[in-house]
Design a protein around this motif. Structure first.
Motif, PDB file in Angstrom:
ATOM      1  N   LYS A   1       3.611   6.358  -5.298  1.00 51.40           N
ATOM      2  CA  LYS A   1       3.660   6.356  -6.773  1.00 51.40           C
ATOM      3  C   LYS A   1       4.882   5.588  -7.266  1.00 51.40           C
ATOM      4  CE  LYS A   1       0.920  10.456  -7.052  1.00 51.40           C
ATOM      5  NZ  LYS A   1       0.892  11.874  -6.967  1.00 51.40           N
ATOM      6  N   ASN A   2       5.130   4.472  -6.598  1.00 51.13           N
ATOM      7  CA  ASN A   2       6.208   3.540  -6.934  1.00 51.13           C
ATOM      8  C   ASN A   2       7.618   4.095  -6.750  1.00 51.13           C
ATOM      9  OD1 ASN A   2       4.516   1.310  -7.568  1.00 51.13           O
ATOM     10  ND2 ASN A   2       4.017   2.327  -9.488  1.00 51.13           N
ATOM     11  N   LYS A   3       7.753   5.171  -5.966  1.00 56.79           N
ATOM     12  CA  LYS A   3       9.102   5.638  -5.633  1.00 56.79           C
ATOM     13  C   LYS A   3       9.759   4.642  -4.672  1.00 56.79           C
ATOM     14  CE  LYS A   3       8.000  10.490  -6.214  1.00 56.79           C
ATOM     15  NZ  LYS A   3       7.688  11.732  -5.535  1.00 56.79           N
TER      16      LYS A   3
ATOM     17  N   SER B   1      12.356  -6.036   3.308  1.00 60.43           N
ATOM     18  CA  SER B   1      12.933  -4.700   3.151  1.00 60.43           C
ATOM     19  C   SER B   1      12.480  -4.028   1.861  1.00 60.43           C
ATOM     20  CB  SER B   1      14.463  -4.760   3.207  1.00 60.43           C
ATOM     21  OG  SER B   1      14.963  -5.631   2.238  1.00 60.43           O
ATOM     22  N   ALA B   2      12.452  -2.722   1.936  1.00 63.02           N
ATOM     23  CA  ALA B   2      12.116  -1.882   0.788  1.00 63.02           C
ATOM     24  C   ALA B   2      13.094  -0.712   0.786  1.00 63.02           C
ATOM     25  CB  ALA B   2      10.678  -1.387   0.888  1.00 63.02           C
ATOM     26  N   TYR B   3      13.309  -0.142  -0.399  1.00 67.12           N
ATOM     27  CA  TYR B   3      14.254   0.957  -0.552  1.00 67.12           C
ATOM     28  C   TYR B   3      13.564   2.176  -1.135  1.00 67.12           C
ATOM     29  CZ  TYR B   3      18.235  -2.099   0.287  1.00 67.12           C
ATOM     30  OH  TYR B   3      19.141  -2.944   0.869  1.00 67.12           O
TER      31      TYR B   3
ATOM     32  N   ARG C   1       0.845  -1.215   0.000  1.00 64.66           N
ATOM     33  CA  ARG C   1       0.000   0.000   0.000  1.00 64.66           C
ATOM     34  C   ARG C   1       0.867   1.247   0.000  1.00 64.66           C
ATOM     35  NH1 ARG C   1      -2.671  -2.219   4.226  1.00 64.66           N
ATOM     36  NH2 ARG C   1      -2.221  -0.443   5.551  1.00 64.66           N
ATOM     37  N   LEU C   2       1.939   1.217   0.792  1.00 64.50           N
ATOM     38  CA  LEU C   2       2.831   2.371   0.844  1.00 64.50           C
ATOM     39  C   LEU C   2       3.542   2.579  -0.488  1.00 64.50           C
ATOM     40  CD1 LEU C   2       3.817   4.678   2.604  1.00 64.50           C
ATOM     41  CD2 LEU C   2       5.598   3.172   3.484  1.00 64.50           C
TER      42      LEU C   2
END
Length: 105
Positions: A69-71, A79-81, A63-64
């Motif tokens: 907007k896919n940044k 993990s996400a960057y 969701r985030l």
């Protein structure tokens, strides 16, 4: 929790005026922790030109990602960057970038 922190910030400013930079930074970090927890993010770390976010819930991070907007990019199951527009960002600018991301509903 966020409302309690905002109340504390206002009370401190009423009693003592603008907080010194270390105290303002501490309040800012507390706000980021609360916002991150609402997305089930338990780690925020600067990693070169990225901010690394460690997360617990796949649906929340997806969701985030959509809200960003896919940044924000999911790297793996934990993990996400977030690429930094300004890799030299520090302090208030970096905190502002993270708050803008995490405040999205």
């Amino acid at each position: 929790e966020l409302q309690e922190l905002q109340d504390l910030r206002r009370e401190l400013e009423d009693r003592f005026g603008q907080p010194p930079e270390p105290a303002a930074n501490l309040l800012e970090m507390a706000e980021l922790r609360i916002l991150a927890e609402s997305w089930q993010i338990d780690l925020i770390r600067l990693d070169g030109e990225f901010v690394l976010l460690g997360y617990r819930d796949k649906d929340s991070i997806k969701r985030l990602v959509r809200k960003s907007k896919n940044k924000l990019r999911i790297a793996d199951s934990a993990s996400a960057y977030l690429p930094l527009a300004n890799p030299a960002a520090t302090g208030p600018e970096l905190a502002g970038t993270l708050k803008a991301l995490l405040q999205q509903k």
